[in-house]
Design an enzyme around this catalytic site. Structure first.
Site, PDB file in Angstrom:
ATOM      1  N   SER A 240       0.812  -1.208   0.000  1.00  0.00           N
ATOM      2  CA  SER A 240       0.000   0.000   0.000  1.00  0.00           C
ATOM      3  C   SER A 240       0.854   1.271   0.000  1.00  0.00           C
ATOM      4  O   SER A 240       1.635   1.495  -0.920  1.00  0.00           O
ATOM      5  CB  SER A 240      -0.969  -0.032   1.187  1.00  0.00           C
ATOM      6  OG  SER A 240      -1.936   0.975   1.059  1.00  0.00           O
TER       7      SER A 240
ATOM      8  N   SER B 194      -8.105   6.729   8.377  1.00  0.00           N
ATOM      9  CA  SER B 194      -6.843   6.820   7.628  1.00  0.00           C
ATOM     10  C   SER B 194      -7.123   6.803   6.123  1.00  0.00           C
ATOM     11  O   SER B 194      -6.599   5.992   5.376  1.00  0.00           O
ATOM     12  CB  SER B 194      -5.892   5.690   8.026  1.00  0.00           C
ATOM     13  OG  SER B 194      -6.553   4.445   7.954  1.00  0.00           O
TER      14      SER B 194
END
Length: 619
Positions: free
Chosen positions: A172, A433
């Site tokens: 990611s 997030s």
């Protein structure tokens, strides 16, 4: 490495480190690893007597965190490399064979991002091919994407193709040195317990590579391999239109959008998503448009870090007279948004602020789409427990349901699937997030869909002479201000982290939590690690116990809610704090000052950065 390398390995194996466990691990590594680069790394450490580093690399294993297996690329059983990916896939095969009698008919999905490391001869694409090879060698059909894809494409493909599971090779938005192995179950959600623990057990039982596991060539020769890219991309873009409500307006808008893909996978897919919604293509940031495993124009490839990493996007936007910037992280499952304000400054929205906008927009669009009054009771939105409570406030006023889950989108995805299976309608879910799920085509966070929904929302608001920031203020005025702040400290010493949390559990005396923090009285404490919750009559947490990570939440007398937790993917202690005020309490400045005071007290009294050697987040 050839014959000379094998002889060299034999000589090195003969050298004892004086530690039987380490000697065994070294022997295993050198006899099992067929990657010349990583094999050489272990040989060099052995030759140079670097026993501590050898022990660190070889005497512990990868474990499942909030995003699957994730670690640095390099040699060793606790790193991401060819051998550990083969071992993980062998364990996956063993577990899936046990769980699904139709495994050989339904198959398995494999996707990958654009990460790579020359020194280990390790790339996401190669790791994906090895993952496929292990399964192909066992007669399992594999859907291997022929090109890098956004992470959301893997869970989407698992559901579309009715596969038993899937893996995405990605780390990611982590630093460039990292990579990962993210597992999705047949329901299209990331795996949760007990699957993670059972897979780890199976990996332990299958550590020696099987015949055929290293045969990467199988991906070119096996009749069991299929490339799902074209079909999945087409279906995904078609499904995306289900959450497009203003196609004609999108085609006519004068707003221009800048998109950065942060050197990752996002560019092509975000362009297609904008086309599906009727928009002109967003303007890409040329220096960041194409994949680059070194992420060479940013200090850190995480758009969550704000304006400092969005520099190139913002400057391009100013040159192009574009007001809105959308930034997908390297695997395109997260989204950051910035908007130019009337004072000439940029506002980078937090994940919680974007969630307020998305929640308002998705509910408004659902209502405008011919809903009936009674239907609202069937509607749900979800958020992780460390995220803003703004959706809860909207739900209370509008009459739909709101639910919380443990941190990590794996919990959201699983719960959403349960709700859908029970005939419920889920409009939106998020984690603070910058992870957003608009609609339910993908049961995971999705930066591609979130980017184009942002564009549609901004275009609609433009017709009302409103900016995203102005609409956010209207939402807070309607449902109550929710002022939040999230940050973190770095801590590379696990015993220190454990000591900090154990002190909170034994604050003034054994087994007693703090009753105040500085001048601020604490009303309730919830400790998800131990399962304690002082607000419940039976003192037991409603959320499932999560023993593998640290997480304690404090509810203060003044209305502030603050959580301290460890990251599931990085060496961080995170804090999340939010002031939730009713609509009539609209003095934002007072709320912000109060929140800041609580955070300062929390850091000083509970985290004690100087004493514990914590490193402040650098911006």
């Amino acid at each position: 490495m050839g014959d000379s390398g094998d002889v060299n390995s034999n000589l090195l194996v003969a050298r004892s480190t004086g530690d039987a466990q380490l000697d065994r691990a070294v022997r295993q590594w050198l006899s099992w690893d067929q990657n010349p680069k990583t094999k050489e790394q272990i040989e060099n450490l052995l030759q140079n007597g670097m026993n501590k580093e050898l022990r660190d690399r070889l005497c512990c294993r990868l474990t499942f965190g909030t995003a699957g297996l994730r670690s640095a690329m390099g040699a060793g059983f606790c790193y991401i490399n060819d051998l550990t990916v083969i071992q993980s896939t062998q364990g996956m095969y063993k577990y899936l064979e046990r769980c699904f009698s139709d495994f050989r008919q339904r198959g398995f999905v494999v996707g990958y991002d654009t990460r790579g490391q020359v020194t280990s001869s390790c790339s996401s694409k190669r790791l994906a091919k090895l993952t496929a090879a292990v399964l192909l060698a066992k007669g399992i059909p594999v859907y291997l994407f022929s090109k890098y894809v956004p992470t959301p494409f893997v869970p989407y493909a698992v559901q579309q193709l009715k596969a038993v599971a899937g893996v995405m090779i990605t780390a990611s938005h982590n630093r460039k040195e990292d990579n990962g192995y993210k597992v999705y179950w047949e329901n299209g959600a990331q795996i949760t317990s007990p699957h993670d623990k059972e897979i780890l057990k199976c990996i332990e039982e299958c550590v020696e590579p099987w015949n055929g596991s290293w045969n990467e060539n199988l991906v070119n020769t096996s009749p069991l391999i299929q490339d799902p890219l074209e079909e999945i991309c087409k279906c995904y873009m078609e499904d995306l239109k289900k959450i497009c409500y203003h196609g004609e307006l999108n085609a006519k808008t004068n707003l221009k959008f800048i998109h950065t893909s942060f050197h990752g996978v996002g560019h092509d897919y975000v362009q297609l998503a904008f086309k599906a919604f009727g928009f002109k293509p967003p303007i890409p940031v040329p220096e960041q448009k194409d994949p680059d495993p070194d992420f060479s124009t940013v200090k850190c490839p995480n758009p969550e870090e704000g304006e400092s990493v969005l520099e190139l996007s913002l400057r391009l936007a100013e040159r192009e007279s574009a007001r809105v910037v959308v930034a997908t992280d390297p695997d395109a499952d997260r989204l950051a948004v910035a908007e130019l304000q009337e004072n000439g400054l940029w506002k980078v929205f937090t994940g919680n602020e974007l969630a307020a906008l998305f929640g308002w927009w998705m509910f408004r669009s659902w209502k405008a789409n011919g809903y009936k009054e009674a239907d609202v009771k069937n509607v749900y939105m979800l958020a992780t427990t460390v995220s803003s409570k703004i959706l809860k406030a909207i739900a209370l006023k509008e009459g739909f349901h709101f639910e919380e889950t443990l941190p990590g989108f794996k919990w959201i995805g699983s719960r959403v699937k349960d709700l859908l299976d029970n005939g419920k309608e889920v409009l939106f879910a998020f984690e603070e997030s910058i992870g957003f799920m608009c609609g339910t085509s993908v049961l995971d966070k999705d930066g591609v869909s979130a980017a184009v929904v942002t564009a549609e929302m901004a275009s609609y608001l433009e017709t009302k002479n409103l900016t995203l920031a102005q609409q956010l203020t209207e939402i807070y005025q309607m449902y109550g201000y929710h002022i939040s702040k999230t940050s973190y400290f770095l801590c590379y010493d696990p015993p220190t982290i454990k000591r900090i949390f154990e002190k909170l559990r034994n604050f003034d005396s054994p087994k007693s939590y703090p009753k105040s923090c500085g001048a601020h009285s604490i009303l309730h404490v919830r400790d998800v690690t131990t399962g304690y919750d002082s607000s419940q009559r039976n003192k037991k947490s409603v959320l499932p116990v999560s023993k593998n990570s640290q997480m304690i939440t404090f509810t203060f007398q003044n209305g502030c809610v603050a959580t301290l937790r460890t990251s599931g993917t990085e060496p961080k202690i995170k804090y999340y704090a939010e002031m939730c005020a009713p609509p009539e309490q609209s003095d934002k400045t007072i709320l912000e000052e109060l929140l800041q005071k609580v955070i300062e007290a929390l850091i000083e009294n509970f985290l004690e950065p100087s004493k514990n050697g914590l490193i402040w987040r650098s911006m």
